[in-house]
Motif scaffolding. Structure first.
Motif, mmCIF file in Angstrom:
data_model
loop_
_atom_site.group_PDB
_atom_site.id
_atom_site.type_symbol
_atom_site.label_atom_id
_atom_site.label_comp_id
_atom_site.label_asym_id
_atom_site.label_seq_id
_atom_site.Cartn_x
_atom_site.Cartn_y
_atom_site.Cartn_z
ATOM 1 N N GLN A 47 -4.397 -3.541 11.048
ATOM 2 C CA GLN A 47 -3.546 -3.590 9.870
ATOM 3 C C GLN A 47 -4.431 -3.662 8.639
ATOM 4 N N SER A 48 -3.945 -3.099 7.574
ATOM 5 C CA SER A 48 -4.628 -3.213 6.303
ATOM 6 C C SER A 48 -4.468 -4.642 5.801
ATOM 7 N N VAL A 49 -5.435 -5.119 5.074
ATOM 8 C CA VAL A 49 -5.353 -6.456 4.497
ATOM 9 C C VAL A 49 -4.115 -6.572 3.608
ATOM 10 N N THR A 50 -3.744 -5.495 2.958
ATOM 11 C CA THR A 50 -2.570 -5.543 2.079
ATOM 12 C C THR A 50 -1.281 -5.774 2.856
ATOM 13 N N ALA A 51 -1.266 -5.458 4.152
ATOM 14 C CA ALA A 51 -0.082 -5.701 4.975
ATOM 15 C C ALA A 51 0.151 -7.191 5.188
ATOM 16 N N LYS A 53 -0.090 -9.435 2.809
ATOM 17 C CA LYS A 53 0.360 -10.040 1.558
ATOM 18 C C LYS A 53 1.747 -10.662 1.731
#
Length: 80
Positions: A47-51, A53
């Protein structure tokens, strides 16, 4: 498409499948049992770090380094 399992239980995922799944070197995958079909599905576990948030609520006030260290010390004491 078929692949061979090595004596160490390893398989090589063909390049075309890696591309379609968006996998790169070092990425993780999950094997999830589909209860309806009885088959396992391969799912990228990246997963992207932004996911991430918003999964942790924002604190009402900032926490000082001293408070963090105190809490860590308390946790160490209760773990023993």
């Amino acid at each position: 498409m078929a692949v061979t399992v090595t004596s160490k239980g390893r398989v090589t995922i063909p390049a075309g499948i890696r591309t379609r799944l968006g996998l790169s070197t070092g990425d993780r995958i999950e094997f999830v049992l589909n209860e309806e079909t009885g088959r396992y599905e391969v799912i990228p576990a990246t997963q992207s770090v932004t996911a991430l948030k918003g999964i942790i609520r924002k604190l009402a006030r900032p926490v000082s380094i001293e408070e963090m260290n105190e809490t860590i010390g308390e946790q160490r004491g209760s773990a023993r």
